[in-house]
Design a protein around this motif. Sequence first.
Motif, PDB file in Angstrom:
ATOM      1  N   GLU A 255      38.038  44.477  44.289  1.00 20.62           N
ATOM      2  CA  GLU A 255      39.112  45.022  43.467  1.00 20.62           C
ATOM      3  C   GLU A 255      39.168  44.333  42.109  1.00 20.62           C
ATOM      4  O   GLU A 255      39.458  44.960  41.085  1.00 20.62           O
ATOM      5  CB  GLU A 255      40.468  44.840  44.179  1.00 20.62           C
ATOM      6  N   VAL A 256      38.907  43.021  42.105  1.00 18.54           N
ATOM      7  CA  VAL A 256      38.927  42.254  40.866  1.00 18.54           C
ATOM      8  C   VAL A 256      37.631  42.450  40.091  1.00 18.54           C
ATOM      9  O   VAL A 256      37.633  42.744  38.891  1.00 18.54           O
ATOM     10  CB  VAL A 256      39.147  40.753  41.160  1.00 18.54           C
ATOM     11  N   ALA A 257      36.510  42.302  40.782  1.00 25.37           N
ATOM     12  CA  ALA A 257      35.200  42.354  40.126  1.00 25.37           C
ATOM     13  C   ALA A 257      34.935  43.711  39.473  1.00 25.37           C
ATOM     14  O   ALA A 257      34.321  43.781  38.398  1.00 25.37           O
ATOM     15  CB  ALA A 257      34.101  42.042  41.140  1.00 25.37           C
ATOM     16  N   GLU A 258      35.394  44.784  40.110  1.00 20.68           N
ATOM     17  CA  GLU A 258      35.042  46.125  39.640  1.00 20.68           C
ATOM     18  C   GLU A 258      36.153  46.811  38.848  1.00 20.68           C
ATOM     19  O   GLU A 258      35.902  47.842  38.218  1.00 20.68           O
ATOM     20  CB  GLU A 258      34.664  47.001  40.841  1.00 20.68           C
ATOM     21  N   HIS A 259      37.369  46.242  38.850  1.00 22.14           N
ATOM     22  CA  HIS A 259      38.469  46.971  38.230  1.00 22.14           C
ATOM     23  C   HIS A 259      39.318  46.150  37.264  1.00 22.14           C
ATOM     24  O   HIS A 259      39.707  46.661  36.220  1.00 22.14           O
ATOM     25  CB  HIS A 259      39.350  47.605  39.320  1.00 22.14           C
ATOM     26  N   ASP A 260      39.661  44.911  37.614  1.00 23.36           N
ATOM     27  CA  ASP A 260      40.426  44.103  36.667  1.00 23.36           C
ATOM     28  C   ASP A 260      39.563  43.821  35.440  1.00 23.36           C
ATOM     29  O   ASP A 260      38.366  43.547  35.574  1.00 23.36           O
ATOM     30  CB  ASP A 260      40.839  42.766  37.299  1.00 23.36           C
ATOM     31  N   PRO A 261      40.140  43.876  34.228  1.00 21.78           N
ATOM     32  CA  PRO A 261      39.360  43.562  33.034  1.00 21.78           C
ATOM     33  C   PRO A 261      38.854  42.116  33.099  1.00 21.78           C
ATOM     34  O   PRO A 261      39.666  41.190  33.260  1.00 21.78           O
ATOM     35  CB  PRO A 261      40.374  43.736  31.892  1.00 21.78           C
ATOM     36  N   PRO A 262      37.548  41.883  32.991  1.00 18.45           N
ATOM     37  CA  PRO A 262      37.014  40.513  33.084  1.00 18.45           C
ATOM     38  C   PRO A 262      37.691  39.552  32.109  1.00 18.45           C
ATOM     39  O   PRO A 262      37.911  38.381  32.433  1.00 18.45           O
ATOM     40  CB  PRO A 262      35.530  40.691  32.751  1.00 18.45           C
TER      41      PRO A 262
END
Length: 288
Positions: free
Chosen positions: A207-214
Amino acid sequence: MNRQPLRLAIMEATRILTEAGVASPRSDAELIASHVLGVERGRLPMVPLVDPPVIDAIGQLVNQRAKRIPLQYLTGWAALGDITVNVGAGVFVPRPETELLLEWGLKLLHGREYPVVVDLCTGSGALALAVQHARPDAVVYAVDIDAQALAWARHNADVHADAGDTPIRLYSGDVADSTMFAELDGLVDLVLCNPPYVPEGTPVPAEVAEHDPPRAVFAEESGLAVIRHAIAAAARLLRPTGGMAIEHDDTHGSAVPALVRARRVLTDVQGHLDLAGRPRFVTALRVS
């Protein structure tokens, strides 16, 4: 049209999400069902049977969640304190851990009339808006460097202003800029910051790796780059007896308090644990 038990649909959704590796499958299944039905999660047992289109709508969202799309992106909102904000692609989703940081900040403001508050790295605007909602007399400034995040924050600010909350003051700016909010130097009661702090290269959930802005998640210097600037900004902005609270990675339980203690104008430095008992944020006061 044959109605079907909602309980069975939630059980099937839980199974699918469990197999997909979702961290909280039962909770997410129930939240998806409550979203589709438009009822509070706690009232789901009062809806024993539902029509097939409802089952289909729940199934579609469950299948998307199984692809590890954040639940908040599917429902379109996230909660913090006593408010909700709209979220979606391009903005960091507020986390439950930040509730404790918000609580600390509001407690500090208790008894202070017309306080001045600054929210650094505001993202969706959730922290700033939660403070403004709880303290209508406050003057709340919020800043972010990312254009997409600011667009979400502006939208959320407009929604809450239309609902009757006192408007926040939203700006585009870099926390590393020592002239940012220079007119507020020594005048701020509370500085809050939930910056990007995950060390680069750290494995994170899909969810973080693919969706939250890095840019909203990861930071250089083992995750401390933005935190260093936030501490410097807080030391400059705070008035005597004003307070700051900065969220950090659970590996920073010693490093961040040490950075704060290195600022002679900051005192009463304390580390705080999150809901899971891990080091999560640091607080300090400006010497009087």
